[in-house]
Scaffold this motif. Sequence first.
Motif, short mmCIF file in Angstrom:
data_model
loop_
_atom_site.label_atom_id
_atom_site.label_comp_id
_atom_site.label_asym_id
_atom_site.label_seq_id
_atom_site.Cartn_x
_atom_site.Cartn_y
_atom_site.Cartn_z
N VAL A 219 9.30 41.87 59.21
CA VAL A 219 9.32 40.56 59.87
C VAL A 219 8.28 39.64 59.22
CG1 VAL A 219 8.88 39.34 62.04
CG2 VAL A 219 10.22 41.45 62.06
N ALA A 220 7.11 40.19 58.90
CA ALA A 220 6.08 39.42 58.20
C ALA A 220 6.62 38.89 56.87
CB ALA A 220 4.84 40.27 57.96
N SER A 221 7.30 39.78 56.13
CA SER A 221 7.90 39.37 54.86
C SER A 221 8.94 38.28 55.05
CB SER A 221 8.57 40.56 54.16
OG SER A 221 7.61 41.49 53.79
N SER A 222 9.74 38.41 56.12
CA SER A 222 10.79 37.40 56.37
C SER A 222 10.16 36.04 56.63
CB SER A 222 11.69 37.83 57.53
OG SER A 222 11.01 37.76 58.76
N SER A 223 8.99 36.02 57.27
CA SER A 223 8.27 34.76 57.48
C SER A 223 7.88 34.13 56.15
CB SER A 223 7.01 35.02 58.32
OG SER A 223 6.07 33.98 58.18
N PHE A 224 7.30 34.94 55.25
CA PHE A 224 6.87 34.43 53.94
C PHE A 224 8.06 33.93 53.13
CE2 PHE A 224 2.75 37.18 53.52
CZ PHE A 224 2.22 36.51 54.61
N ILE A 225 9.14 34.74 53.12
CA ILE A 225 10.33 34.37 52.33
C ILE A 225 10.95 33.10 52.90
CG2 ILE A 225 12.67 35.08 51.69
CD1 ILE A 225 11.53 38.02 51.73
N TYR A 226 11.02 33.00 54.23
CA TYR A 226 11.62 31.82 54.86
C TYR A 226 10.83 30.56 54.51
CZ TYR A 226 13.44 28.45 58.09
OH TYR A 226 14.00 27.31 58.58
N VAL A 227 9.52 30.61 54.66
CA VAL A 227 8.68 29.44 54.36
C VAL A 227 8.85 29.03 52.89
CG1 VAL A 227 6.29 28.62 54.11
CG2 VAL A 227 6.97 29.84 56.18
N ALA A 228 8.83 30.03 51.99
CA ALA A 228 8.94 29.72 50.56
C ALA A 228 10.31 29.13 50.20
CB ALA A 228 8.69 30.99 49.74
N VAL A 229 11.38 29.77 50.72
CA VAL A 229 12.74 29.38 50.30
C VAL A 229 13.25 28.15 51.06
CG1 VAL A 229 15.14 30.18 50.25
CG2 VAL A 229 13.32 31.70 49.51
N ALA A 230 12.93 28.06 52.36
CA ALA A 230 13.47 26.96 53.17
C ALA A 230 12.60 25.70 53.09
CB ALA A 230 13.61 27.39 54.62
N ASP A 231 11.32 25.86 52.80
CA ASP A 231 10.42 24.71 52.87
C ASP A 231 9.79 24.36 51.52
OD1 ASP A 231 8.81 22.68 54.22
OD2 ASP A 231 7.15 24.03 53.87
N LEU A 232 9.17 25.33 50.86
CA LEU A 232 8.38 25.02 49.67
C LEU A 232 9.25 24.78 48.43
CD1 LEU A 232 5.49 27.62 50.14
CD2 LEU A 232 5.55 25.24 50.87
N LEU A 233 10.15 25.72 48.12
CA LEU A 233 10.96 25.57 46.90
C LEU A 233 11.83 24.32 46.91
CD1 LEU A 233 11.94 29.28 46.08
CD2 LEU A 233 10.18 27.87 45.01
N PRO A 234 12.47 23.95 48.06
CA PRO A 234 13.23 22.69 48.06
C PRO A 234 12.38 21.47 47.71
CG PRO A 234 13.85 24.01 49.95
CD PRO A 234 12.67 24.69 49.31
N GLN A 235 11.09 21.48 48.08
CA GLN A 235 10.21 20.36 47.73
C GLN A 235 9.98 20.26 46.23
OE1 GLN A 235 6.60 19.62 50.02
NE2 GLN A 235 7.27 21.15 51.49
N LEU A 236 10.13 21.41 45.55
CA LEU A 236 9.91 21.42 44.10
C LEU A 236 11.17 21.04 43.32
CD1 LEU A 236 7.82 24.74 43.89
CD2 LEU A 236 7.00 22.40 44.24
N GLN A 237 12.31 20.92 44.04
CA GLN A 237 13.58 20.62 43.37
C GLN A 237 13.78 19.11 43.26
OE1 GLN A 237 14.39 23.06 41.80
NE2 GLN A 237 16.17 24.07 42.65
N LYS A 238 12.86 18.46 42.60
CA LYS A 238 12.95 17.02 42.37
C LYS A 238 13.17 16.80 40.87
CE LYS A 238 11.62 15.70 46.60
NZ LYS A 238 12.35 16.77 47.28
#
Length: 260
Positions: free
Chosen positions: A207-226
Amino acid sequence: MTLLYIVLATTFGSLLSVVVAASLTVAVLGRLVKSLVSLSAGVLLGTALLHVLPEAFEGRDPQVLFATLLGGLLFFWLLEKAELYRHDHHHDGDGHDHHHHTDAERAGRGGLSVLVGDSVHNFCDGVIIAVAFIADPALGVVTALAILAHEIPQEAGDYIVLLNAGFSRRKALLFNALSGLAAVLGGVLGYFLVGTWDEVLPYMLVVASSSFIYVAVADLLPQLQKRLNWGETFTQIGWLGAGLGLVLLATAGLHSGHAH
């Protein structure tokens, strides 16, 4: 000793991220957040996929753990839908495609909702740190560092949103610090709840890992797709690679020290 480590890690992480956010000007924060978003994406993905998940999967049924990972991702998605797991890295002038004063409007609708969401997020982070320390002190340190890397840009974003909502610098700092202390509460509760049931530990790690993966994939990486020029793209990749490198170095260093 484990409880002491958890309290120290959660307190230090919460206060450091708030202090860094408060000690820099808004213009400097804007530039810093861009680099830290890339760095923390690398750190979170590296920690989850190279460190926490392998620990959780050791000698256990992968099908059940993958189902737990799926459930964790959906859980954090629903939490964010309810605005209880928000990630405020966006602010006016940061290059995102939103109209002027978006944050001022959003914060004006309720600076308190930012604080409530941040408190829930910090509480979850505290539980995650506790779970990692219970599993292995080295894992706890790496996990706490991963959360710190993500918390600094998040607290910076929260701080800017609260200033736009009309909070004074002192008041924004105070409320941010109070919401940060929810991580300490989560850490202590996590220690007493998870520590009594060893058999749930692998599932909590997933569950801890799912939190990290979710934040990275749903929030951080989309911000870098400019659409960026080559220089900015290589800078992004460099910061993301640095995040992954930090995890590998920390993992190798901590485990060699742990072995001795």
